[in-house]
Design a protein around this motif. Structure first.
Motif, PDB file in Angstrom:
ATOM      1  N   LEU A  75     -17.401   2.369   3.614  1.00  0.00           N
ATOM      2  CA  LEU A  75     -17.334   1.086   3.925  1.00  0.00           C
ATOM      3  C   LEU A  75     -18.635   0.701   4.820  1.00  0.00           C
ATOM      4  N   ILE A  76     -19.064   1.679   5.583  1.00  0.00           N
ATOM      5  CA  ILE A  76     -20.256   1.215   6.509  1.00  0.00           C
ATOM      6  C   ILE A  76     -21.692   1.379   5.577  1.00  0.00           C
ATOM      7  N   GLU A  77     -21.571   2.217   4.418  1.00  0.00           N
ATOM      8  CA  GLU A  77     -22.856   2.152   3.587  1.00  0.00           C
ATOM      9  C   GLU A  77     -22.578   1.111   2.562  1.00  0.00           C
ATOM     10  N   GLY A  78     -21.386   0.614   2.320  1.00  0.00           N
ATOM     11  CA  GLY A  78     -21.227  -0.440   1.203  1.00  0.00           C
ATOM     12  C   GLY A  78     -21.879  -1.758   1.843  1.00  0.00           C
ATOM     13  N   ALA A  79     -21.329  -1.958   3.137  1.00  0.00           N
ATOM     14  CA  ALA A  79     -21.451  -3.269   3.820  1.00  0.00           C
ATOM     15  C   ALA A  79     -23.023  -3.411   4.094  1.00  0.00           C
ATOM     16  N   THR A  80     -23.429  -2.340   4.466  1.00  0.00           N
ATOM     17  CA  THR A  80     -24.985  -2.477   4.935  1.00  0.00           C
ATOM     18  C   THR A  80     -25.719  -2.931   3.782  1.00  0.00           C
ATOM     19  N   GLN A  81     -25.462  -2.150   2.633  1.00  0.00           N
ATOM     20  CA  GLN A  81     -26.183  -2.315   1.336  1.00  0.00           C
ATOM     21  C   GLN A  81     -25.872  -3.739   0.688  1.00  0.00           C
ATOM     22  N   LEU A  82     -24.647  -4.216   0.933  1.00  0.00           N
ATOM     23  CA  LEU A  82     -24.587  -5.690   0.374  1.00  0.00           C
ATOM     24  C   LEU A  82     -25.316  -6.709   1.378  1.00  0.00           C
ATOM     25  N   LEU A  83     -25.627  -6.587   2.414  1.00  0.00           N
ATOM     26  CA  LEU A  83     -26.542  -7.355   3.239  1.00  0.00           C
ATOM     27  C   LEU A  83     -28.063  -7.244   2.824  1.00  0.00           C
ATOM     28  N   VAL A  84     -28.613  -5.840   2.517  1.00  0.00           N
ATOM     29  CA  VAL A  84     -29.460  -5.714   1.853  1.00  0.00           C
ATOM     30  C   VAL A  84     -29.960  -6.596   0.543  1.00  0.00           C
ATOM     31  N   ASP A  85     -28.757  -6.309  -0.431  1.00  0.00           N
ATOM     32  CA  ASP A  85     -28.907  -6.750  -1.621  1.00  0.00           C
ATOM     33  C   ASP A  85     -28.926  -8.380  -1.783  1.00  0.00           C
ATOM     34  N   VAL A  86     -28.044  -8.922  -0.961  1.00  0.00           N
ATOM     35  CA  VAL A  86     -28.078 -10.385  -0.982  1.00  0.00           C
ATOM     36  C   VAL A  86     -28.834 -11.096  -0.370  1.00  0.00           C
ATOM     37  N   LEU A  87     -29.193 -10.570   0.841  1.00  0.00           N
ATOM     38  CA  LEU A  87     -29.920 -11.359   1.981  1.00  0.00           C
ATOM     39  C   LEU A  87     -31.279 -10.468   2.440  1.00  0.00           C
ATOM     40  N   ASN A  88     -31.527  -9.440   1.621  1.00  0.00           N
ATOM     41  CA  ASN A  88     -32.820  -8.830   2.206  1.00  0.00           C
ATOM     42  C   ASN A  88     -32.733  -8.426   3.500  1.00  0.00           C
ATOM     43  N   LYS A  89     -31.730  -7.921   4.120  1.00  0.00           N
ATOM     44  CA  LYS A  89     -31.795  -7.690   5.648  1.00  0.00           C
ATOM     45  C   LYS A  89     -31.788  -6.188   5.848  1.00  0.00           C
ATOM     46  N   ASN A  90     -32.412  -6.015   6.942  1.00  0.00           N
ATOM     47  CA  ASN A  90     -33.031  -4.782   7.375  1.00  0.00           C
ATOM     48  C   ASN A  90     -31.750  -4.026   7.676  1.00  0.00           C
ATOM     49  N   PRO A  91     -31.643  -2.869   7.189  1.00  0.00           N
ATOM     50  CA  PRO A  91     -30.399  -2.076   7.352  1.00  0.00           C
ATOM     51  C   PRO A  91     -30.590  -1.342   8.661  1.00  0.00           C
TER      52      PRO A  91
END
Lengths: 66, 66, 66, 66, 66, 66
Positions: free
Chosen positions: E21-37
Motif C-alpha cells: 500500500l505504501i509503495e503503491g500510494a507513493t508511486q501514484l503521486l509520482v505518476d500523476v503529479l510528479n511528486k517527490n517520493p
C-alpha cells in the motif's frame, strides 16, 4: 470499505489529475487487499502553500528558493 | 470532550443545516456517552465534488450521470 | 456519501454504545441533508487519556483531579 | 517524521502567524522527541466559523454574542 | 510532499500488504503529479470492525450477516 | 478553540513527553494567535512503524537500515 485521504499542495491540480488519483487509489486497495471499489472513498484536500510546512518553512517560502 | 469531523460534498449546504448538524452531533454524544457538550467540538468540512471519489469516480461525474 | 469521524477518549465504550453512535450519526445526515445512509461512513477512534489534552493538561491528569 | 495538523477558525490569520505556527510546532517535536525537522510536516487548516461548533453552537453565533 | 492517510478495517493485514500500500500510494503521486517520493508520507490506520459503520451498521455486524 | 493532531511513530513515547507535547502545542496557539487554552484540544496518535511510510518504505524498514 476503505477511506483514503490525500493532502497535496494547492498548485493547479486539474480535474483529470484528480480523477487519476481517485482511480489509482481505489485500484490500489482492490489489488492489495481485494477491497470493494463501490464502497471505497477517496478525498483529496488541496492545501494553500502558506499553510503547509516542512522543515519548519512554508512551502511558499521553499518554492521561492528553488 | 469529543471531537466530531463531518466531511460532506460542497453542494449549497446552508448555515441552518450546518447548525443542525452541529446541534445533532453534540446531542448524540450527550445521549449515548453522557459527554459534556461544552467541550464537544464539531467541524464540518465541505469537499468539492471534483475532489471526492467513490467507486473510482468523482462525485462530479456521478452527479452528471444521475 | 458523508464521512463522519468521531474521536472520544478510550474509557470502556461498549459495542452497543458504538452502534448507537453509528446509527445516530448516520440518521443525522439523513435528517439534515437527505444523504443516502448506504454510503455514509462513520469511524470511531478511541484515544488513550494520556494522548488527549485540553487546557494544556492530559485527560488522565484531569480525571485524577475530578 | 511527525505530522502535525492544526485546525483553527478562518479569521484573518496572517502568513507571518502561519509561519510562526509551523516553526513552533516543528521545534516542539525537536525539543520533546528529538525528531528530525527535515521530515516534519505541519498542515494548517482554516475552518469557516459557520462550520465549527462548540457547545452545540457555531462559532459564528458565539462571536455575535461576545 | 503529499500526505496520504489510508483507513481500513483491522482484519489481519500483513506487513507485506502494508508495504505494498505504501509503495503503491507513493508511486501514484509520482505518476500523476510528479511528486517527490522522498517527502511523501503514507499512514495506514487499522480500525476495529466495531468502530466502523456503513449504512448505520457496524462492520462487525455486516461480517456476521455475509 | 484550536484543534491540534500530532501523529508520531509508536516508539516508547513516555507520558511525560506526551504531557510536554500537549503543553507546548497549547502554548504555541496562545503565543501566536492568542487562543484560549481552555478550549484547545491536542490529540496525539502513535502509529506503528509498519504503518508509516516515507519514500515508499515503512519506518520499520528504515529503522533496520540505520
Amino acid at each position: 470499505m476503505p477511506y483514503v485521504n490525500i493532502k497535496i499542495t494547492d498548485e493547479q491540480v486539474t480535474p483529470e489529475q484528480k480523477q487519476a488519483l481517485i482511480e489509482g487509489a481505489t485500484q490500489l486497495l482492490v489489488d492489495v487487499l481485494n477491497k470493494n471499489p463501490k464502497t471505497t472513498f477517496v478525498i483529496i484536500e488541496e492545501v494553500n502553500t502558506d499553510n503547509w510546512g516542512i522543515g519548519g518553512q512554508t512551502v511558499t517560502h521553499l518554492r521561492k528558493q528553488s
